[in-house]
Design an enzyme around this catalytic site. Structure first.
Site, PDB file in Angstrom:
ATOM      1  N   ASP A  52       0.827  -1.208   0.000  1.00 14.86           N
ATOM      2  CA  ASP A  52       0.000   0.000   0.000  1.00 14.86           C
ATOM      3  C   ASP A  52       0.866   1.264   0.000  1.00 14.86           C
ATOM      4  OD1 ASP A  52       0.938  -0.490   2.579  1.00 14.86           O
ATOM      5  OD2 ASP A  52      -1.007  -0.232   3.562  1.00 14.86           O
ATOM      6  N   ASP A  84       7.074   3.876   2.776  1.00 15.90           N
ATOM      7  CA  ASP A  84       7.277   4.913   3.791  1.00 15.90           C
ATOM      8  C   ASP A  84       8.779   4.971   4.094  1.00 15.90           C
ATOM      9  OD1 ASP A  84       6.386   6.791   5.752  1.00 15.90           O
ATOM     10  OD2 ASP A  84       6.300   5.251   7.277  1.00 15.90           O
ATOM     11  N   GLY A 122      10.534   2.513   3.722  1.00 17.28           N
ATOM     12  CA  GLY A 122      11.036   1.603   2.693  1.00 17.28           C
ATOM     13  C   GLY A 122      11.452   0.249   3.253  1.00 17.28           C
ATOM     14  N   THR A 146       9.807  -2.188   4.750  1.00 19.89           N
ATOM     15  CA  THR A 146       8.943  -3.336   4.437  1.00 19.89           C
ATOM     16  C   THR A 146       9.208  -3.840   3.025  1.00 19.89           C
ATOM     17  OG1 THR A 146       7.251  -2.388   5.876  1.00 19.89           O
ATOM     18  CG2 THR A 146       6.552  -4.123   4.363  1.00 19.89           C
ATOM     19  N   LEU A 147       9.231  -2.921   2.048  1.00 20.78           N
ATOM     20  CA  LEU A 147       9.433  -3.340   0.654  1.00 20.78           C
ATOM     21  C   LEU A 147      10.818  -3.921   0.461  1.00 20.78           C
ATOM     22  CD1 LEU A 147       7.946  -0.879  -2.011  1.00 20.78           C
ATOM     23  CD2 LEU A 147       7.344  -3.265  -1.579  1.00 20.78           C
ATOM     24  N   LYS A 155       5.908   8.001   0.178  1.00 24.20           N
ATOM     25  CA  LYS A 155       6.287   9.172   0.988  1.00 24.20           C
ATOM     26  C   LYS A 155       7.811   9.290   0.950  1.00 24.20           C
ATOM     27  CE  LYS A 155       2.771   8.257   4.555  1.00 24.20           C
ATOM     28  NZ  LYS A 155       2.609   8.043   6.020  1.00 24.20           N
ATOM     29  N   ASP A 204      -5.137   1.231   7.092  1.00 24.04           N
ATOM     30  CA  ASP A 204      -5.786   1.394   8.403  1.00 24.04           C
ATOM     31  C   ASP A 204      -5.048   2.342   9.338  1.00 24.04           C
ATOM     32  OD1 ASP A 204      -3.510  -0.341   8.932  1.00 24.04           O
ATOM     33  OD2 ASP A 204      -4.433  -0.724  10.878  1.00 24.04           O
TER      34      ASP A 204
HETATM   35  P1  IMP Z   1       7.787   1.184   5.740  1.00 25.92           P
HETATM   36  O1  IMP Z   1       8.289  -0.190   6.063  1.00 25.92           O
HETATM   37  O2  IMP Z   1       8.228   2.200   6.747  1.00 25.92           O
HETATM   38  O3  IMP Z   1       8.021   1.615   4.329  1.00 25.92           O
HETATM   39  O4  IMP Z   1       6.254   1.142   6.021  1.00 25.92           O
HETATM   40  C1  IMP Z   1       5.370   0.612   5.173  1.00 25.92           C
HETATM   41  C2  IMP Z   1       4.152   0.205   5.957  1.00 25.92           C
HETATM   42  O5  IMP Z   1       3.833   1.123   6.999  1.00 25.92           O
HETATM   43  C3  IMP Z   1       2.978   0.200   5.030  1.00 25.92           C
HETATM   44  O6  IMP Z   1       2.769  -1.104   4.536  1.00 25.92           O
HETATM   45  C4  IMP Z   1       1.847   0.610   5.944  1.00 25.92           C
HETATM   46  O7  IMP Z   1       1.255  -0.527   6.499  1.00 25.92           O
HETATM   47  C5  IMP Z   1       2.460   1.388   7.050  1.00 25.92           C
HETATM   48  N1  IMP Z   1       2.219   2.834   6.868  1.00 25.92           N
HETATM   49  C6  IMP Z   1       3.100   3.765   6.462  1.00 25.92           C
HETATM   50  N2  IMP Z   1       2.529   4.973   6.380  1.00 25.92           N
HETATM   51  C7  IMP Z   1       1.233   4.794   6.716  1.00 25.92           C
HETATM   52  C8  IMP Z   1       0.104   5.682   6.778  1.00 25.92           C
HETATM   53  O8  IMP Z   1       0.161   6.893   6.477  1.00 25.92           O
HETATM   54  N3  IMP Z   1      -1.071   5.106   7.146  1.00 25.92           N
HETATM   55  C9  IMP Z   1      -1.197   3.785   7.463  1.00 25.92           C
HETATM   56  N4  IMP Z   1      -0.171   2.933   7.407  1.00 25.92           N
HETATM   57  C10 IMP Z   1       1.037   3.426   7.038  1.00 25.92           C
HETATM   58 MG    MG Z   2       1.313  -2.426   5.613  1.00 29.35          MG
END
Ligand code: IMP
Ligand code: MG
Length: 180
Positions: free
Chosen positions: A101, A104, A106, A108-109, A132, A160
């Site tokens: 989704d 952020d 990064g 997780t990806l 973002k 969510d």
């Molecule tokens: P990352 O690992 O920091 O890139 O985070 C990615 C995960 O954080 C996404 O799969 C979302 O589940 C969660 N996330 C990041 N930003 C938001 C937001 O604005 N609203 C809800 N979930 C978010």
């Molecule tokens: Mg997520």
């Protein structure tokens, strides 16, 4: 259902149009029978629309899901990622499109892409509905991005806050506590 804490950023029709464009971009670069791996739960609504848009483009994707740990009740990333349950067993030697989704920090990806590669997926493309860039903490840029957004907290269209708002048929900004 209208909620005064949620301000519409991308109405459903705008999301639909962008998902259609994304499928066209994907078709130009990715094999028709790619295995699309969606990250649960946030990508479920996007996945359903993206797969149908890929079908509209004449593609024949396979569909898998993977659940990784998420924010829980927090609005800031814990910085940790872990897989819940099993990896899809069918990615070995297969082209894979990993779908989330939001990109952020990064983490997780990047974590999930590396995991799929370690398990024999080849090649692996990544796709995030929302990006973002201001928040990036690790080196990764998704190959396909729906919308670039500033550092705001979004909900709806599968996304969510503490398991609320996933049902909204649009992407909205959730006002910080005390703002509304
Ligand atoms: P990352 O690992 O920091 O890139 O985070 C990615 C995960 O954080 C996404 O799969 C979302 O589940 C969660 N996330 C990041 N930003 C938001 C937001 O604005 N609203 C809800 N979930 C978010
Ligand atoms: Mg997520």
């Amino acid at each position: 259902m209208v909620d005064e804490r949620v301000e519409v950023l991308f109405p459903g029709a705008e999301v639909d149009a962008r998902v259609g464009e994304l499928a066209r971009e994907i078709k130009d670069r990715v094999p028709a029978d790619v295995t699309v791996v969606g990250l649960l739960k946030g990508s479920f609504m996007f996945m359903a629309d993206l797969i149908r848009a890929m079908d509209d483009e004449g593609m024949t994707p396979k569909v898998e899901f993977l659940q990784v740990s998420s924010y829980g009740l927090e609005t800031t990333s814990s910085g940790r990622v872990k897989v819940i349950g099993d990896l899809p067993g069918s990615v070995g030697g297969r082209p894979v499109l990993l779908v989330d989704d939001i990109q952020d920090t990064g983490r997780t990806l990047k974590f999930t892409r590396d995991l799929l590669v370690e398990n024999g997926a080849d090649p692996v493309w990544t796709c995030a509905l929302l990006d973002k860039p201001e928040r990036r903490a690790v080196e990764i840029e998704a190959d396909f991005v729906g919308f670039v957004i500033p550092d705001v907290f979004v909900v709806g269209y599968g996304i969510d806050y503490a398991e609320n708002f996933r049902h909204l048929p649009f992407i909205g900004r959730l006002a910080p506590e005390g703002e509304v």
